[in-house]
Structures are given as C-alpha cells and as structure tokens.
Enzyme design. Structure first.
Site, PDB file in Angstrom:
ATOM      1  CB  SER A  26      -0.926   0.003   1.213  1.00  0.00           C
ATOM      2  OG  SER A  26      -0.181  -0.181   2.406  1.00  0.00           O
ATOM      3  CG  ASN A 113      -3.889  -5.086  12.774  1.00  0.00           C
ATOM      4  OD1 ASN A 113      -3.337  -4.923  11.683  1.00  0.00           O
ATOM      5  ND2 ASN A 113      -4.229  -6.280  13.239  1.00  0.00           N
ATOM      6  CB  THR A 158     -42.384  24.501  -7.338  1.00  0.00           C
ATOM      7  OG1 THR A 158     -43.556  24.889  -8.044  1.00  0.00           O
ATOM      8  CG2 THR A 158     -42.232  25.355  -6.083  1.00  0.00           C
ATOM      9  CG  HIS A 159     -43.302  21.066 -10.167  1.00  0.00           C
ATOM     10  ND1 HIS A 159     -43.441  19.731  -9.867  1.00  0.00           N
ATOM     11  CD2 HIS A 159     -44.019  21.744  -9.219  1.00  0.00           C
ATOM     12  CE1 HIS A 159     -44.234  19.595  -8.800  1.00  0.00           C
ATOM     13  NE2 HIS A 159     -44.575  20.803  -8.387  1.00  0.00           N
ATOM     14  CB  SER A 280     -16.164  25.359 -27.778  1.00  0.00           C
ATOM     15  OG  SER A 280     -16.153  24.517 -28.907  1.00  0.00           O
ATOM     16  CE  LYS A 286     -21.302  26.585 -26.010  1.00  0.00           C
ATOM     17  NZ  LYS A 286     -21.230  25.129 -26.122  1.00  0.00           N
ATOM     18  CG  ASN A 288     -18.666  25.677 -22.923  1.00  0.00           C
ATOM     19  OD1 ASN A 288     -19.733  26.112 -23.373  1.00  0.00           O
ATOM     20  ND2 ASN A 288     -17.799  25.013 -23.658  1.00  0.00           N
ATOM     21  CD  GLU A 293     -20.750  22.352 -18.165  1.00  0.00           C
ATOM     22  OE1 GLU A 293     -21.055  21.421 -18.922  1.00  0.00           O
ATOM     23  OE2 GLU A 293     -20.129  23.361 -18.558  1.00  0.00           O
ATOM     24  CE1 TYR A 320      -6.193  -3.689   8.880  1.00  0.00           C
ATOM     25  CE2 TYR A 320      -5.298  -5.884   8.509  1.00  0.00           C
ATOM     26  CZ  TYR A 320      -5.445  -4.568   8.110  1.00  0.00           C
ATOM     27  OH  TYR A 320      -4.856  -4.144   6.954  1.00  0.00           O
ATOM     28  CD  GLN A 325      -2.713  -2.532   2.125  1.00  0.00           C
ATOM     29  OE1 GLN A 325      -2.039  -2.841   3.092  1.00  0.00           O
ATOM     30  NE2 GLN A 325      -2.449  -2.982   0.918  1.00  0.00           N
ATOM     31  CE  LYS A 328      -4.149   2.887   5.011  1.00  0.00           C
ATOM     32  NZ  LYS A 328      -5.036   1.710   5.116  1.00  0.00           N
TER      33      LYS A 328
HETATM   34  N1  ARG Z   1      -1.151  -1.429   5.319  1.00  0.00           N
HETATM   35  C1  ARG Z   1      -2.082  -1.962   6.266  1.00  0.00           C
HETATM   36  C2  ARG Z   1      -3.422  -1.248   6.128  1.00  0.00           C
HETATM   37  O1  ARG Z   1      -3.466  -0.220   5.550  1.00  0.00           O
HETATM   38  C3  ARG Z   1      -1.583  -1.800   7.635  1.00  0.00           C
HETATM   39  C4  ARG Z   1      -2.108  -2.803   8.597  1.00  0.00           C
HETATM   40  C5  ARG Z   1      -1.589  -4.132   8.247  1.00  0.00           C
HETATM   41  N2  ARG Z   1      -1.933  -5.100   9.219  1.00  0.00           N
HETATM   42  C6  ARG Z   1      -1.839  -6.411   8.979  1.00  0.00           C
HETATM   43  N3  ARG Z   1      -2.175  -7.200   9.930  1.00  0.00           N
HETATM   44  N4  ARG Z   1      -1.465  -6.868   7.805  1.00  0.00           N
HETATM   45  O2  ARG Z   1      -4.442  -1.699   6.597  1.00  0.00           O
END
Ligand code: ARG
Length: 460
Positions: A26, A113, A158-159, A280, A286, A288, A293, A320, A325, A328
C-alpha cells in the site's frame, strides 16, 4: 539473531512472490500518512519511556531518528520501497537502518492494526479542520452575496416552472442553510474521528503496562477507544466522513446545476467572469461554465467512494482484515475532491453576477402572483379552496386574452371574485408587493432576508 530483510517474515522459508509483493503493498498510496505515522510513533515511544518499558536514553534516540526520517521524507530524500509493504514498515525499517538495534524497540506493545487506525484518524482530523475552515469561508462569501441582493427579485421555481417571486438574496441564503448544516455535520463527525485506537495492538490489547491517557494527550485525542477489537477493525468514522462529504457534494451539485442553467442563454440570470469559464475547441462563440459542471460531475465520484467504503466494511468479521487497506484511496479521494470543490466555490461565489433586469423581467411570465390573488380573496372572507378555484379561472381568462394578471381591469377581476375584490387588489398583484408581504421568519421579503443575514452572521 537471524536477518529478516522484510522485518516480518521470520517464519517463512521463501521470499514473497514478486506479484504478491506489489499486489499487497500500500506504500504507493499510504505514504501520504507519513507525518501522522511518525507523530503517532513518537507519542507511542514516549509513552513506552514514561511507563518504563523503554529506557529514557533509548526514547531520545528513537524520537531523534523518527524526526530525522520526517525531514528526509519532507525533503524528498527517502527511498520508499514496495518490499516494505506500507508506510509503517518503510519508516520502521529506515529507523532501524538509521539508529541501529534500538530502533527495533519502537514496535513494542503495538501492531500495525492499531497504528494504521491511529494514522487514519489523525489524518482525517486534520483534513476535517481544513474543510471546516474552507466551509466557513464559503458561508461568509454566500452571506456577502446575499447581502448585496436582498432586494433583487427573480422568479422562484417549483417543478422548474415559475412559481412565486422571490429575492435573489433569499435564494442564496437557501444555499447558505444547506452548507451550514453540512458544516455542523462535519463538526459532529470530527468528535467520532477524534478517538484514540492505539493501545488496542493487533486485536486484544497488550501485555505491557501502557498508559493510553498519556498517548491521547500527546496526540490531542478527546477520547480513547473502549474496545480493542472494535478499534482496530471498524472504519465507520471514514464512512461517516464520506457520508458528510457526499451530502455536501449533493448540495454543491444543486447550486452548480442552477448556475449552469442560469448562465445559459435561455435563462441568462447570471454571468460568470471569463476567468471561471472555458471555451470550445471548435465553436468560437462558446463560454462554458466548466467549473460548476465539473463540481456537479464530481459529486458522483464522492457518492461512489461512500458506497465503496460501505461495501468494504459490509460483512467483515472482527477484527482487522486486510480488506481495510482498501479504505485509503476512497477516503483520500473524497477528502481531496470535497476540498477542491469547496475551494472552487469560494472563488466562484463572489463573482456570480446576477443580471438583475433579466431576473426581474422573468417574473412577469407565468402568472407568478396568482397565489397572492388567492390570499387576497381569503383576507376578504373567501375560503381558500374557493379562492384557489376563482383564481384558476382568472388565470385561464388572462391566458386566453394574453394579458398578465395586473393588466386585468378591476371589472374583469370582479367578474370572477365579485365584491371580495376592491381597488387595492393591484397592490397584491405587484411583484414587489408579493415579495414584501412575506416578511415573516424564513420568508423572502427583503426585510426578512436582512434579518436572516444578521442572524446567520451571529451563527458563524
Ligand atoms: N497497510 C495496512 C493497512 O493499511 C496496515 C495494517 C496491516 N496489518 C496487517 N495485519 N497486515 O491496513
């Protein structure tokens, strides 16, 4: 002591498959948490020193090492490696590399975790504070715009059919109210974000004599999680944030839809300055309204992130799971998108220029004071349902003779309303009279709007 290049593969007999390594990593996206990760680690380490699990001199060296790494990352001087999976292990590995054996003590009594849950909460809390700030700015510029137009009259719809005349200031205050509730919701969400998970360790807590109050105070958390299984696993705080973000984007999309309609030649109610518009590639004429938008369009993406997180969490058994992961990117994207859209609106709103004459002229179509005529009849003792029918007939007659209501003669009106109609009826039929009459709390009259603005300023 055996060397484990990955820090956590002591039990394994072979290295990670290259694809699996990249697939499970990650670090490409969670490195944005580094400031929060280091802050959390420093607090954790100081706590370990405070309770005597790590010696004071060791704490000093670990903290200094973490501060140095912070600087390396700030300066773009840090080698992120997919081999160390995530932001946490990249930093921990570098710490050990930089300060030696003592760096290996940092992870005592914690787990990634509770570490990642802490990082995410620190990150989101900071972003919420920025968002609250931008939302307050936007609320202020909305009030300024409303203040300039307490007496600017436009058709209310309205509408999407002309319904009753309103003031533009009142319309802008409707936007203000939406965002004001959004800001309240976000502030409320912050309370549930600002809870410390660290100390939950992997899932069950830790055998070390930790001091969670100490860590909470170091990190500015208002509360401490009260169940370790829950604290490491739930991401409801992120879902709640995305729900607030989605609601705000829904509101912004409504305003933007109106701006798109109003800048079109058909309405021509407002003008946006050239610097907020684009051209445009083929049609030279144009101009825009791309910014509204795009905001309208980006609402879909934030709704999508909310659904992504709900689905991510759905049916997850305690505690967990690696699924988490995946929290994010949706959260980061929702935060970034909301911040950008709000910032764009802060720039745009003060530059919305209502075309006052066109707005006023548009109130002349659509028999927009028909309700005022019905209310007039009621004041002269006609029951509302009868008044509604009578005015319906008047409107039918006026359409047939191609006249606005206030161009009908007293005799023509009396042909429908009898002696409930007098000379003073024309005051009720005028656009300004219609608007001014609605001067109660929450009404559209200039006087009411001026009061509403003053009350809103006090609330800000
Ligand atoms: N990169 C992991 C996450 O974002 C961190 C936690 C990982 N924990 C584990 N037991 N593999 O969730």
């Amino acid at each position: 002591m055996s060397k484990d290049p990955n820090l956590i593969r002591g039990r394994f007999t072979e290295a990670t498959d290259a694809f699996v390594e990249a697939f499970t990593a990650s670090v490409t996206f969670d490195q944005r948490l580094y400031r929060h990760d280091i802050r959390g680690s420093i607090a954790h380490c100081r706590m370990l020193g405070h309770v005597g699990v790590v010696e004071a001199s060791e704490v000093e060296r670990i903290v200094a090492g973490l501060q140095q790494i912070h600087k390396e990352i700030d300066d773009g001087d840090f080698d992120w490696s997919v081999g160390f999976e995530d932001v946490h292990m990249n930093i921990e590995h570098r710490l050990i590399e930089a300060i030696g054996e003592v760096g290996k003590k940092l992870h005592t009594g914690r787990s990634r975790n509770d570490q990642v849950a802490t990082d995410m909460r620190l990150y989101l809390r900071e972003e919420i504070d920025v968002l609250l700030y931008v939302e307050t700015d936007l609320l202020k510029v909305l009030l300024d715009l409303a203040e300039q137009h307490t007496g600017t009259i436009m058709p209310g719809f309205t509408h999407l059919q002309a319904a009753q005349p309103v003031t533009f200031g009142h319309h802008v205050l409707a936007w203000f109210e939406m965002l004001s509730r959004d800001r309240d919701r976000l502030g409320d969400c912050r309370k549930r974000v600002n809870v410390l998970p660290l100390g939950s360790a992997a899932l069950a807590g830790t055998t070390f004599p930790i001091d969670r109050e100490f860590v909470a105070a170091e990190l500015g958390f208002d509360a401490i999680s009260t169940n370790s299984l829950d604290a490491v696993s739930d991401r409801d705080f992120a879902i709640e944030f995305c729900s607030c973000a989605a609601m705000t984007m829904m509101h912004l999309s409504r305003w933007c839809e109106e701006l798109v309609l109003w800048t079109s030649q058909r309405f021509d109610f407002v003008t946006l300055p050239d610097r907020f518009c684009t051209g445009s590639s083929i049609m030279p004429q144009k101009k825009n309204p791309d910014v509204p938008e795009l905001i309208r369009g980006k609402s879909g993406r934030v709704f999508g992130q909310l659904v992504a997180l709900l689905t991510l969490m759905k049916s997850q058994p305690l505690a967990y799971n690696k699924d988490n992961q995946e929290d994010k990117e949706p959260l980061f994207d929702a935060v970034d998108t909301l911040r950008d859209c709000l910032t764009a609106m802060v720039g745009l709103v003060p530059n919305i220029e209502p075309n006052v004459d066109t707005m006023r002229a548009a109130t002349l179509d659509g028999y927009i004071t028909a309700t005022d005529l019905a209310d007039y009849l009621v004041r002269n003792s006609v029951p509302f349902r009868d008044a509604h029918r009578i005015v319906g007939q008047v409107v039918g007659y006026a359409i047939e003779h191609d006249k606005p209501l206030d161009a009908l003669t007293l005799e023509e009106l009396q042909a429908f309303g009898g002696d409930a109609i007098h000379e003073n009826v024309f005051r009720s039929l005028s656009i300004e009279g219609s608007v001014a009459a609605r001067h109660h709390l929450g009404g559209t009259a200039p006087a009411a709007v001026i009061q509403a603005i003053a009350a809103a300023r006090r609330r800000l």
